[in-house]
Design a protein around this motif. Structure first.
Motif, PDB file in Angstrom:
ATOM      1  N   SER A  37       0.588  -0.915  -0.065  1.00  0.00           N
ATOM      2  CA  SER A  37       0.170   0.514   0.152  1.00  0.00           C
ATOM      3  C   SER A  37       0.732   1.120  -0.583  1.00  0.00           C
ATOM      4  O   SER A  37       0.413   2.586  -0.271  1.00  0.00           O
ATOM      5  N   GLU A 154      -2.016   5.086  18.714  1.00  0.00           N
ATOM      6  CA  GLU A 154      -1.163   5.296  20.181  1.00  0.00           C
ATOM      7  C   GLU A 154      -1.147   6.687  19.948  1.00  0.00           C
ATOM      8  O   GLU A 154      -1.549   7.268  19.367  1.00  0.00           O
TER       9      GLU A 154
ATOM     10  N   ILE B  58      -4.706  -0.350  18.527  1.00  0.00           N
ATOM     11  CA  ILE B  58      -3.214  -0.018  19.145  1.00  0.00           C
ATOM     12  C   ILE B  58      -2.772   0.987  20.008  1.00  0.00           C
ATOM     13  O   ILE B  58      -2.567   1.970  19.443  1.00  0.00           O
ATOM     14  N   TYR B  82       2.029  -7.989  22.702  1.00  0.00           N
ATOM     15  CA  TYR B  82       2.774  -9.549  23.313  1.00  0.00           C
ATOM     16  C   TYR B  82       3.835  -8.068  24.048  1.00  0.00           C
ATOM     17  O   TYR B  82       4.199  -6.915  25.162  1.00  0.00           O
TER      18      TYR B  82
END
Ligand SMILES: Cc1ncc(C[n+]2csc(CCOP(=O)(O)OP(=O)(O)O)c2C)c(N)n1
Ligand SMILES: [Mg+2]
Lengths: 280, 318
Positions: A37, A154, B58, B82
């Motif tokens: 992509s 995030e 995330i 993780y």
């Protein structure tokens, strides 16, 4: 952009895609979806926009590039190799022991890699530091980073949104590879963001939304960003995960999976011919 | 004694299957995931119990803080990601918002040690034992196969307070049968021997057993102990074994510094067990990408390394 140049860059992008697949196939490990992509974006950056010198990878006045979505490094390594940063033989060592091409980017092992990434969110924040340093030195060099649309989850990304505006980082350009998918599902399902353009504009950025597979639009947007004074730039590039290989396009399962021999051969054929359809 | 069969699934999957099964037994606990449920296997629970499954995207740090909030009322929460991201990015949330208030949050940290070899350093949790075990109130266990993963799930959910389970990326071998019991602060002697004690956990159990087999062919009888309960630790078993063998070798898929071996060395010296002791792990270095077994070899952590080091120790006594 002239038609001839566009064609040249499109051809390079095909080559980049083929090398991406070769690396992941030979390693039997890696992330094809997000590498494909971002292939056109990386091609325009590395063959048109970035001021770099493959013979002198540490040239201080070079533009900096940080692939914050580090798992897409096969796209980065392909561009660096085609630009002559290292020999072709390394392509076949991806993810193997003693390789200069690590599973995720390593700035001390790969010539041309400006920042170690792979833990999502961190690369973009490191890029802010690079842009601050360029300002500190009064250098005209620019700093580019590519983030994934899942990576936008995030929290640190939103710290970048703030600090880049505070420090007027007009030498900083963040490109969002908006392919609509992350690891567990569509971005809209895992963590929806309503009107990304408006949100980032709200932080005070100059935002352009483009087709991330149009060589001309990518090039134009990067050039526009350069002209903008006093604020950071964000290019929201609408892309297709797995672009160029029809059976990988928009398929979640190709996020982090290596092709079989048959799938690899078919994919390469399709990329070379530019459009034959996959059987399954 | 044990059996060694090729495992069909890695411990991350076995743990995920038990998580799902237990979801039907206990309708109260919930699971938080950070967009890698398909990889950690927490998605198995999510598909079955969507209302009790929170995919936070995330965002490991925020997810862990949210888990603390969910657990503040006494509810048990599992947090999945993780190991590298939990034990580094989410570390402050684990310390300050979970361990300090002693909340019922259980961590499933996959890709422990160099089991994520192929992905490279960014995905290798090689400091997790150090970072996580240092925290007061935290407990930690490391299963090495399917049955131990299932049993350690049960142990985690039945133990009050924060509990971290270190899971492995790949499938290795099956060792334990279904009936084997696992307890907090327990361990298992997998092979008895009089010449030297080899203490280890996780995937290193297999490397140690392979080495012990070759050592036996050379007349050296090693006692191999799976110290699956890292914290609290089975010092009684350790002492009983070293009183017999007089020598201890500790191997771990983790940084040597501040790993289990440091903890054991401190215990031995403090309690005046002045025995022959050697500890190997990652030697204050980051590793790299590569195939698991090759990387273990390069960083001197495989069966051959154990064999070589143990022989050296035995030689110094001759
Ligand atoms: C901090 C962190 N958390 C989780 C991961 C695991 N991971 C790798 S890729 C990925 C999904 C990324 O999605 P996106 O940013 O949209 O990338 P793309 O679709 O371009 O591949 C995840 C969760 C990681 N590398 N880093
Ligand atoms: Mg994406």
């Amino acid at each position: 952009m002239e038609e001839k140049e566009k064609e040249k860059l499109s051809d390079i992008a095909k080559h980049v895609r083929e090398i991406i697949l070769t690396m992941i196939y030979e390693a039997q490990s890696g992330h094809p979806g997000g590498s494909l992509s971002v292939a056109d974006i990386m091609t325009v950056l590395y063959f048109k926009q970035l001021q770099i010198d493959p013979k002198n990878p540490k040239w201080n006045e070079r533009d900096r590039f940080v692939l914050s979505k580090g798992h897409a490094c096969p796209a980065w390594y392909s561009c660096l190799q085609l630009r002559g940063f290292f020999d072709e033989k390394h392509i076949h060592t991806f993810r193997r022991m003693d390789s200069i091409l690590q599973g995720h980017p390593d700035m001390n092992k790969t010539p041309g890699v400006d920042m170690t990434t792979g833990s999502l969110g961190m690369g973009a924040a490191a890029a802010v530091g690079m842009a601050l340093e360029a300002k500190l030195e009064g250098s005209p060099r620019r700093v580019y980073t590519v983030v994934g649309d899942g990576e936008l989850n995030e929290g640190v990304i939103w710290e970048v949104m703030q600090s880049s505006v505070k420090f007027k980082l007009d030498n900083f350009c963040m490109i969002v590879d908006r392919n609509g998918l992350q690891l567990d599902g569509p971005t809209n399902a895992v963590m929806p963001i309503h009107d990304l353009t408006q949100i980032i504009e709200g932080f005070g950025w100059y935002v352009q939304e483009i087709d991330g597979h149009s060589i001309q639009e990518i090039d134009k947007a990067c050039s526009n960003a350069k002209q903008k004074k006093g604020i950071p730039s964000c290019i929201i590039a609408n892309t297709v995960k797995g672009k160029g290989v029809s059976c990988m396009e928009n398929q979640l399962k190709w996020h982090g999976r290596a092709p079989s021999t048959e799938e690899y051969n078919q994919a390469v054929r399709e990329i070379r011919n530019g459009g034959c359809r996959c059987i399954h | 004694m044990y059996t060694l069969e090729k495992a069909k699934e890695p411990t991350r999957k076995a743990f995920g299957i038990r998580l799902k099964e237990y979801g039907a037994i206990d309708s109260d606990f919930v699971v938080f995931e950070a967009d890698i449920g398909a990889s950690t296997s927490s998605i198995l629970f999510g598909n079955e119990f969507p209302k009790r499954y929170f995919n936070m995207g995330i965002a490991e740090l925020g997810m862990t803080d949210a888990a603390a909030g969910m657990a503040a009322g006494g509810r048990t929460v599992f947090v999945s990601s993780y190991g590298i991201f939990l034990s580094t990015r989410a570390l402050e949330a684990i310390r300050t918002c979970i361990c300090y208030p002693n909340l019922n949050v259980k961590f499933m940290g996959s890709h422990g040690g160099l089991t994520a070899a192929i992905d490279g350093v960014t995905h290798q949790a090689t400091e997790d034992i150090a970072n996580i075990c240092t925290l007061p109130n935290m407990k930690m266990a490391v299963p090495c196969d399917t049955n131990s993963a299932r049993k350690l799930f049960d142990l985690a959910i039945h133990t009050a307070g924060p509990f971290y389970v270190r899971l492995l990326r790949d499938a290795y071998y099956e060792i334990y049968d279904e009936g084997t019991e696992f307890s907090l602060g327990g361990s298992h002697v997998l092979r008895e021997g009089k010449d030297i004690t080899i203490g280890t956990y996780g995937d290193m159990v297999f490397q140690a057993l392979a080495a012990a087999k070759r050592l036996a062919e050379q007349g050296i009888e090693a006692e191999v102990i799976d110290f699956y309960s890292i914290k609290p630790f089975d010092y009684a078993r350790l002492v009983a074994s070293i009183q017999k063998t007089g020598k201890l070798f500790v191997i771990e898929n983790h940084q040597r510094r501040n790993g289990l071996g440091y903890e054991i060395a401190d215990y031995l010296i403090t309690n005046r067990y002045y025995i022959l002791y050697k500890h190997i792990g990652l030697a204050d270095t980051f590793a790299e990408s590569g195939r698991y077994q090759e990387i273990l070899g390069k960083y001197h952590l495989d069966g051959s390394a154990i064999e070589e080091e143990v022989k050296k120790m035995i030689d110094t006594c001759r």
